[in-house]
Design a protein around this motif. Structure first.
Motif, PDB file in Angstrom:
ATOM      1  N   LEU A  98      16.264  -4.350   1.617  1.00 24.70           N
ATOM      2  CA  LEU A  98      15.007  -4.210   0.878  1.00 24.70           C
ATOM      3  C   LEU A  98      14.428  -2.815   1.068  1.00 24.70           C
ATOM      4  CD1 LEU A  98      12.407  -5.612  -0.546  1.00 24.70           C
ATOM      5  CD2 LEU A  98      11.551  -5.498   1.785  1.00 24.70           C
ATOM      6  N   MET A  99      14.355  -2.349   2.310  1.00 25.90           N
ATOM      7  CA  MET A  99      13.770  -1.037   2.577  1.00 25.90           C
ATOM      8  C   MET A  99      14.557   0.070   1.892  1.00 25.90           C
ATOM      9  SD  MET A  99      12.230  -1.334   6.462  1.00 25.90           S
ATOM     10  CE  MET A  99      13.809  -1.498   7.239  1.00 25.90           C
ATOM     11  N   LYS A 149       0.858  -1.168   0.000  1.00 31.41           N
ATOM     12  CA  LYS A 149       0.000   0.000   0.000  1.00 31.41           C
ATOM     13  C   LYS A 149       0.901   1.226   0.000  1.00 31.41           C
ATOM     14  CE  LYS A 149      -3.889  -2.217   2.156  1.00 31.41           C
ATOM     15  NZ  LYS A 149      -5.016  -2.074   3.050  1.00 31.41           N
ATOM     16  N   CYS A 150       0.710   2.060  -0.985  1.00 32.65           N
ATOM     17  CA  CYS A 150       1.503   3.281  -1.106  1.00 32.65           C
ATOM     18  C   CYS A 150       0.600   4.465  -0.790  1.00 32.65           C
ATOM     19  CB  CYS A 150       2.063   3.409  -2.517  1.00 32.65           C
ATOM     20  SG  CYS A 150       3.137   2.055  -3.015  1.00 32.65           S
ATOM     21  N   LEU A 151       0.907   5.164   0.281  1.00 37.49           N
ATOM     22  CA  LEU A 151       0.191   6.370   0.647  1.00 37.49           C
ATOM     23  C   LEU A 151       1.041   7.533   0.166  1.00 37.49           C
ATOM     24  CD1 LEU A 151      -0.495   4.091   2.880  1.00 37.49           C
ATOM     25  CD2 LEU A 151      -1.684   5.981   3.945  1.00 37.49           C
ATOM     26  N   VAL A 173       5.325   3.650   2.028  1.00 36.06           N
ATOM     27  CA  VAL A 173       5.266   2.436   1.218  1.00 36.06           C
ATOM     28  C   VAL A 173       5.223   1.282   2.211  1.00 36.06           C
ATOM     29  CG1 VAL A 173       6.366   1.125  -0.630  1.00 36.06           C
ATOM     30  CG2 VAL A 173       6.647   3.616  -0.553  1.00 36.06           C
ATOM     31  N   LEU A 174       4.063   0.652   2.340  1.00 32.97           N
ATOM     32  CA  LEU A 174       3.823  -0.343   3.371  1.00 32.97           C
ATOM     33  C   LEU A 174       3.666  -1.727   2.755  1.00 32.97           C
ATOM     34  CD1 LEU A 174       1.002   1.757   5.053  1.00 32.97           C
ATOM     35  CD2 LEU A 174       3.429   1.842   5.585  1.00 32.97           C
ATOM     36  N   GLY A 175       4.504  -2.664   3.181  1.00 36.81           N
ATOM     37  CA  GLY A 175       4.429  -4.020   2.663  1.00 36.81           C
ATOM     38  C   GLY A 175       4.966  -5.012   3.664  1.00 36.81           C
ATOM     39  N   SER A 176       5.232  -6.213   3.200  1.00 36.74           N
ATOM     40  CA  SER A 176       5.768  -7.244   4.075  1.00 36.74           C
ATOM     41  C   SER A 176       6.875  -7.998   3.360  1.00 36.74           C
ATOM     42  CB  SER A 176       4.665  -8.211   4.517  1.00 36.74           C
ATOM     43  OG  SER A 176       4.125  -8.883   3.404  1.00 36.74           O
ATOM     44  N   VAL A 231       9.338   3.490   4.572  1.00 33.19           N
ATOM     45  CA  VAL A 231       9.094   2.137   4.075  1.00 33.19           C
ATOM     46  C   VAL A 231       8.896   1.197   5.253  1.00 33.19           C
ATOM     47  CG1 VAL A 231      10.032   0.216   2.715  1.00 33.19           C
ATOM     48  CG2 VAL A 231      10.479   2.578   2.005  1.00 33.19           C
ATOM     49  N   VAL A 232       7.862   0.370   5.175  1.00 32.64           N
ATOM     50  CA  VAL A 232       7.608  -0.671   6.172  1.00 32.64           C
ATOM     51  C   VAL A 232       7.765  -2.020   5.481  1.00 32.64           C
ATOM     52  CG1 VAL A 232       5.853  -1.723   7.641  1.00 32.64           C
ATOM     53  CG2 VAL A 232       6.050   0.766   7.515  1.00 32.64           C
TER      54      VAL A 232
END
Length: 109
Positions: A79-80, A5-7, A63-66, A100-101
């Motif tokens: 990665l971040m 999810k990109c805010l 930028v939120l991901g896993s 970045v998450v």
């Protein structure tokens, strides 16, 4: 599938969205061997001027991901950094304003 999810602070053109999609797919392929269709990306535009840092308008974007289960801390950091650089280049967002998450995956159930 990994959902990002990109805010985004302000508007983001479709060309930049596509660059981010391709960039995330490339990074995950290089780092984890994942296929491009293993990444889904959603964008939310936040009206410029609505976010603040220290009481002043912020240019921040998130930028939120896993990451896959078992990812080492160093790989997560790498990665971040790669995601931050790619997102900054694709959108023009200042590098130091991109958060970045890379969270651990949710447990099933």
């Amino acid at each position: 599938m990994i959902l990002y999810k990109c805010l985004v602070n302000g508007a983001i053109p479709e060309s930049a969205r596509e660059q981010v999609r391709q960039g995330l797919a490339r990074i995950y392929r290089q780092m984890f061997g994942l296929a491009p269709d293993a990444i889904a990306v959603e964008f939310t535009e936040v009206t410029a001027g609505l976010w603040f840092t220290g009481g002043k308008p912020s240019q921040a974007s998130m930028v939120l991901g896993s990451v896959p289960a078992g990812t080492s801390q160093q790989t997560r950091v790498d990665l971040m950094a790669a995601v931050c650089e790619m997102f900054s280049e694709a959108t023009g967002a200042p590098y130091n304003d991109v958060m970045v998450v890379a969270a651990d995956p949710r447990a099933p159930g």
